[in-house]
Write an enzyme that holds these catalytic residues in place. Structure first.
Site, PDB file in Angstrom:
ATOM      1  CB  CYS A  37      32.668  47.672  34.260  1.00 44.94           C
ATOM      2  SG  CYS A  37      31.300  48.531  35.089  1.00 44.94           S
TER       3      CYS A  37
ATOM      4  CB  VAL B  69      33.621  40.857  37.563  1.00 38.52           C
ATOM      5  CG1 VAL B  69      34.570  39.707  37.167  1.00 38.52           C
ATOM      6  CG2 VAL B  69      32.356  40.302  38.171  1.00 38.52           C
ATOM      7  CB  ALA B  70      38.025  44.198  37.630  1.00 36.62           C
ATOM      8  CB  CYS B  71      37.583  46.391  33.375  1.00 34.50           C
ATOM      9  SG  CYS B  71      38.552  47.779  34.004  1.00 34.50           S
ATOM     10  CB  SER B  72      34.505  41.761  33.144  1.00 42.95           C
ATOM     11  OG  SER B  72      35.616  41.648  32.290  1.00 42.95           O
TER      12      SER B  72
END
Length: 381
Positions: free
Chosen positions: A340, A160-163
């Site tokens: 992340c 979830v990309a940077c999350s």
């Protein structure tokens, strides 16, 4: 959106951090980029003069630090990044029977986290790898690490990309609360440097490599002295194209260069700043209040480490005049944006001074848009 108060007590009982052996300063990065840009402009002088292509602007270390707060970044390999004729790291391909690089990074952080939690591989029921970029589609990096550690259970990757880190921690909490596992190992190996376009002045300085890991378990099995009860989790996503990476195996079916323009990381930084900051601040404030706290009273905010100006603005919105680097610690000055992993790095490095009963928030936000947060409290042991 999801938010919940946990049906059972779940804790983070240990974290681990693996830092690559090599660091690149802004000055070194700028020197390589400017040499590339000057050569590019000289070789394409006629086309630039005719307005057919744009000249490459020069950069400076001062520009980078003012725009981002970044002073240096760690990378798995310096080789190639600082070569104006290459402008990308050199990472030799490994054989299928060798541990892949991302699994090797994650394994180092995982072992530190297990030691901190007082756990052995036999105590782990599940492994979750969350990262902004995954080295391959399958078999899962998580399963490779699971096999290397000898863990009997299940494992999976998620992105979830940077999350990815906070979303992975939430999936660990959900797994424990459902009864599917008692102890989950969450690993975030961020191998970002191969996805960086080092020929782009506006993004070549943003990312660094790192790996972090966390042990999440039921409070009833925890034996660690430094345990943090997870009081609640919250996640939200809103679609946006302002941060995007189009690198894909489908490029071969479209007959385009998979590494061509627009295929690596790109963002509209001004729109991201304008849209994400208020969204993240509102998300965190609501989450803190849902768990029975007031944002200005929390002892610590371990925020996503993408940009110092974003973090300062969010911290001021949440803490008012009480905002400080002590309460919202920064690691991106020396680690840069680590996808992340930034908020977990901050949590790993800046929590020892807090006392039982102190609360804080681990929060990450990024492409999607996506925002994930955990409200945690230092447990009384």
């Amino acid at each position: 959106m999801s938010d919940n108060k946990l049906p059972r007590s779940v804790v983070i009982s240990g974290t681990g951090l693996w830092t690559p052996p090599h660091s690149i300063s802004n000055e070194e990065l700028v020197d390589a980029y400017n040499r590339f840009a000057e050569r590019f402009n000289a070789e394409h002088a006629d086309a630039i003069e005719a307005g057919e292509i744009a000249a490459r602007p020069l950069s400076s270390a001062e520009f980078i630090e003012k725009a981002s707060g970044i002073k240096s970044r760690f990378v798995v390999s310096r080789e190639g990044i600082l070569d104006p004729e290459r402008m990308r790291p050199y990472l030799p391909e490994r054989a299928d029977d060798e541990l892949c690089l991302q699994a090797e990074m994650g394994l180092a952080a995982a072992r530190d986290a297990l030691a901190a939690a007082g756990k052995k591989p036999g105590d782990i029921d599940a492994v979750i790898v969350g990262a902004s970029y995954l080295q391959r589609a399958y078999p899962a990096i998580a399963i490779e690490i699971q096999g290397a550690l000898g863990i009997d259970g299940f494992a999976f990757d998620m992105e979830v990309a940077c999350s990815s880190a906070t979303f992975a921690l939430q999936r660990a909490v959900d797994t424990i609360c459902s009864g599917a596992a008692k102890t989950v190992l969450v690993i975030n190996p961020e191998l970002a440097s191969p996805q960086v376009d080092y020929t782009d002045r506006d993004s070549h300085f943003i990312f660094g490599d790192v790996a972090v890991a966390s042990v999440v378990e039921s409070a009833e099995t925890c034996t660690a002295d430094d345990a943090w009860e997870i009081l609640g989790t919250r996640a939200k996503t809103v679609f946006s194209n302002n941060i995007r990476s189009n690198f894909s195996y489908t490029s071969r079916a479209a007959d385009v260069d998979p590494f061509g323009d627009g295929k690596l990381f790109r963002q509209n930084g001004r729109k991201v700043f304008k849209e994400v900051c208020p969204m993240a601040a509102a998300h965190i404030e609501k989450h803190v209040r849902e768990t029975g706290g007031a944002p200005a009273e929390l002892a610590r905010y371990w925020l996503h480490q993408a940009n110092i100006n974003m973090n300062n603005l969010i911290a001021r919105k949440l803490m008012g005049d009480g905002a400080s680097e002590e309460r919202a610690p920064v690691v991106l000055d020396r680690y840069a944006n680590t996808g992340c992993a930034g908020s977990v790095i901050a949590f790993h490095l800046y929590r020892d001074d807090l006392q039982p009963g102190d609360r804080g928030v681990i929060c990450s936000f990024g492409a999607g848009y996506s925002i994930g947060s955990l409200v945690v409290e230092k447990a009384r042991r």
